[in-house]
Design an enzyme around this catalytic site. Structure first.
Site, PDB file in Angstrom:
ATOM      1  N   HIS A 106       0.817  -1.210   0.000  1.00 34.58           N
ATOM      2  CA  HIS A 106       0.000   0.000   0.000  1.00 34.58           C
ATOM      3  C   HIS A 106       0.852   1.262   0.000  1.00 34.58           C
ATOM      4  O   HIS A 106       0.383   2.322  -0.421  1.00 34.58           O
ATOM      5  CB  HIS A 106      -0.961  -0.008   1.189  1.00 34.58           C
ATOM      6  CG  HIS A 106      -2.121  -0.920   0.995  1.00 34.58           C
ATOM      7  ND1 HIS A 106      -3.373  -0.655   1.493  1.00 34.58           N
ATOM      8  CD2 HIS A 106      -2.230  -2.104   0.340  1.00 34.58           C
ATOM      9  CE1 HIS A 106      -4.206  -1.634   1.156  1.00 34.58           C
ATOM     10  NE2 HIS A 106      -3.517  -2.530   0.469  1.00 34.58           N
ATOM     11  N   HIS A 267      -2.129 -12.115  -2.149  1.00 39.88           N
ATOM     12  CA  HIS A 267      -3.192 -12.819  -1.448  1.00 39.88           C
ATOM     13  C   HIS A 267      -2.843 -14.275  -1.169  1.00 39.88           C
ATOM     14  O   HIS A 267      -3.727 -15.070  -0.856  1.00 39.88           O
ATOM     15  CB  HIS A 267      -4.499 -12.720  -2.249  1.00 39.88           C
ATOM     16  CG  HIS A 267      -5.020 -11.325  -2.329  1.00 39.88           C
ATOM     17  ND1 HIS A 267      -6.070 -10.966  -3.147  1.00 39.88           N
ATOM     18  CD2 HIS A 267      -4.632 -10.182  -1.699  1.00 39.88           C
ATOM     19  CE1 HIS A 267      -6.297  -9.667  -3.007  1.00 39.88           C
ATOM     20  NE2 HIS A 267      -5.432  -9.175  -2.141  1.00 39.88           N
TER      21      HIS A 267
END
EC number: 1.11.1.21
Length: 726
Positions: A106, A267
């Site tokens: 992020h 993920h």
């Protein structure tokens, strides 16, 4: 309303009347000038990140400090931290790997290739708005977990580098082999104000994917890093998310394969958190009360942490080994059938309906659950192009590992510029096309070589305007955000820059300079182009009666066409360059705002920008040879005529048409048109801040100062990409 009696009464009690009442009496309080004039030109963007905000002082040398770092000792400490679960924020499955990977992702994922802004290069995740973005919930905890390590190693490691290195170590400690790590990200000490995050006034406002191509925005919703994990505007439809995913990752400079690798790799480890309704979550760090000490999103749901944690509101665990690298993401994606369901917080997600309970609970070893996926995870199965790549990765885990390693490295280093800026023992040797690689220098001109080249350029028949224009065209592509562009490499002579409309006049000088290079047999074209600007400026100063030496640092090299990613370099083509009075489109911003934008990309201050524009005008460096802003009868002479005549009240300015882009300056007495100008010219008389600077250069005693300031700013631009000189 106060009366004289009120004042007398408070005075009698010994209380100052001006210290009464509920008005904000602090510095900066009250209605601001931007409240009154919201469209006021943002000249302040050119004053960011000065030494006044830097507690380390102007003599601090991060590269020097980093060289003292016990790098592998730091990595060892990070590895230990990963499994040292803290009661105030317990680790899922006893590991913070997923949290640190998300923190690094992020931080880097805000990068936008369209304008080079965003990214992890300056540790902006510490500041608003990013520290309080809805997509960054709980990353305040990740940064706080890192504090003891940052405290231990001090200034030898920047926060910006530490965020990314922590993500790398998290991957490595989970069994993944990363591509490498380049340090060199220097911290800043205040938020970046120049990044346009969008016009929306509410978090998570949806944007159409097509709109992203028209603006320098990275995400499909305000406050997200890339796309809404529940699908566009919470649609819950995996296939509908494909366009949004492509647009967002494309804006980060990623192709389809890199996109699939990054989503799947990100993920493979960790989980999302949605134990209960998000209404239980308190204010973000910027809005949290002072006693929270920079932390936010305090939750009243259960314990608020661990099994009760709420971050996105989604409750998804993708793989059965969430702390160890695997290919289970793809195996689960294609092995099971997926049914739409909702998290305990009510967010849309998918569950493997035909799967056994094989996913371990993060805090209770006796519990298992079925595999779950985000809406956007399933896009990798149902979009035809993404599905082809995903199946290839399913059947070839090594190809997936290699793709993710390279894509992760690209993601986390995309805004660092050329590889020459990387430092540390784990910098990969391989040159990558997105790094805009350059060949190694093979020759550095001697002082006599430079003298000979200057004579050859001066005798070439090129005018001052042509010499200055070609040098500016080469150097002014630099972007301070991602350190791309600049004169080194002489890519002005390559595609696509050679064909840009803004360079049409400037490149006419290239054949002459290429001939000089060929005859010299040694010097690079890149050096000769910059040296042409030196000759032009020195000739112009001499014509103004000043003997000026323009500093020149040789050592540039010439890039090859195969070292130049045409598609990525197309993004450097300016939609406006006010220094050359160029504007390609009228549907974005104002001309003067785009001038500020360009100056900020060139890391210029307001005085530097002002001096350069004034000098470029009198040197006749407009992109098309027009007379707009050329407020002088002595074109090619480095005078302060631009400022003198701009501020002369003998002239009255009127727009030539309703667009108010071009103007005529008429003599107030005769009505004769004396000059023409663009908004990029008149702003130096209109804007109060820029006029204050222009008045300095227009003064009768300012000519020599103006020339010196112009030369200093000129040399700065020519050397913006000379990281070897640092």
């Amino acid at each position: 309303m106060s009366t004289s009696d009120d004042i007398h009464n408070t005075t009698a009690t010994g209380k100052c009347p001006f210290h009464q009442g509920g008005h904000d009496q602090s510095a900066g309080g009250g209605t601001t000038t931007r409240d009154w004039w919201p469209n006021q030109l943002r000249v302040d963007l050119l004053n960011q990140h000065s030494n006044r905000s830097n507690p380390l002082g102007e003599d601090f040398d991060y590269r020097k400090e980093f060289s003292k770092l016990d790098y592998y000792g730091l990595k060892k400490d990070l590895k230990a931290l990963l499994t040292e679960s803290q009661p105030w924020w317990p680790a899922d499955w006893g590991s913070y790997a997923g949290l640190f990977i998300r923190m690094a992702w992020h931080g880097a994922g805000t990068y936008r290739s369209i304008d080079g802004r965003g990214g992890a290069g300056r540790g902006q995740q510490r500041f608003a708005p990013l520290n309080s973005w809805p997509d960054n919930v709980s990353l305040d905890k990740a940064r706080r977990l890192l504090w003891p390590i940052k405290q231990k190693y001090g200034q030898k490691i920047s926060w910006a580098d530490l965020f990314i290195l922590a993500g790398n170590v998290a991957l490595e400690n989970s069994g993944f082999r990363t591509f490498g790590f380049g340090a060199g990200r220097e911290d800043v000490w205040e938020p970046d104000l120049d990044v346009n995050w969008g016009d929306e006034k509410a978090w998570l406002t949806h944007r159409h994917p097509e709109a992203l191509a028209k603006a320098p925005l990275g995400a499909t919703e305000m406050g997200l890093i890339y796309v809404n994990p529940e699908g566009p505007d919470h649609s819950g439809e995996p296939l509908s998310a494909a366009a949004a995913i492509r647009a967002t990752f494309g804006n980060m400079g990623m192709n389809d394969e890199e996109t699939v690798a990054l989503i799947a790799g990100g993920h493979t480890l960790g989980k999302t958190h949605g134990a209960g309704p998000t209404s239980n979550v308190g204010p973000d760090p910027e809005a949290a009360p002072i006693e929270e000490q920079g932390l936010g999103w305090a939750s009243t749901y259960g314990s608020g942490v661990g099994a009760d944690a709420i971050t996105s509101g989604l409750e998804v665990v993708w793989t059965q080994t969430p702390t160890q690298w695997s290919n289970y993401f793809f195996e689960n994606l294609f092995k099971y059938e997926w049914v739409q369901t909702r998290s305990p917080a009510g967010a849309i997600q998918f569950e493997a309906v035909d799967a056994p309970e094989i996913i371990p609970d993060p805090f209770d070893p006796s519990k298992k659950r079925k595999p779950t996926m985000l809406v956007t995870d399933l896009t990798l199965r149902f979009d035809p192009e993404f599905e082809k790549i995903s199946r290839r990765f399913l059947n070839d885990p090594q190809a997936f590992n290699e793709a993710f390693a390279r894509a992760w490295f690209k993601l986390t280093h995309r805004d660092m510029g050329p590889k020459s800026r990387y430092i540390g023992p784990e910098v990969p040797k391989e040159d990558l096309i997105w790094q805009d690689p350059l060949p190694q220098p093979i020759y550095n001109p001697t002082e006599q070589d430079i003298i000979d080249l200057k004579f050859a350029i001066a005798d070439s028949g090129l005018s001052v305007s042509e010499l200055v224009s070609v040098a500016w065209a080469s150097a002014s592509t630099f972007r301070g955000g991602d350190k791309r562009g600049g004169a080194n490499g002489a890519r002005l002579a390559l595609m696509p820059q050679r064909d840009w409309d803004v360079n049409a006049a400037a490149v006419r000088a290239l054949p002459v300079l290429e001939k000089i290079q060929k005859e010299s047999g040694k010097a690079s074209l890149a050096d000769i182009i910059v040296l042409a600007g030196v000759v032009g400026v020195e000739k112009a100063a001499s014509a103004a009666g000043l003997s000026i030496h323009v500093p020149f640092a040789p050592g540039r090299v010439d890039a090859r066409q195969d070292q130049t990613d045409i598609e990525m370099f197309e993004l450097l083509e300016p939609i406006a360059d006010g220094f050359r009075n160029y504007r390609a489109r009228l549907d974005v911003s104002t001309t003067e705002s785009l001038l500020i934008d360009k100056a900020q990309q060139l890391t210029l201050t307001a005085p530097e920008m002002t001096a350069l524009v004034g000098g470029m005008r009198v040197l006749g460096a407009n992109f098309d040879g027009s007379k707009n802003g050329v407020f002088t009868d002595r074109v090619g002479v480095l005078s302060n005529d631009f400022f003198v005549n701009l501020l002369d009240m003998r002239y009255e300015w009127k727009a030539t048409d309703e667009s108010k882009e071009l103007f005529e300056g008429r003599d107030r007495e005769t009505g004769e048109v004396k000059y023409t100008a663009s908004r990029a010219d008149l702003v130096f008389g209109s804007n109060s801040v820029l006029r204050a600077v222009a008045e300095v250069y227009a003064s009768s005693d300012a000519h020599e100062k103006f020339v010196k300031d112009f030369v200093a700013a000129w040399v700065k631009v020519m050397n913006l990409d000379r990281f070897d000189l640092l």
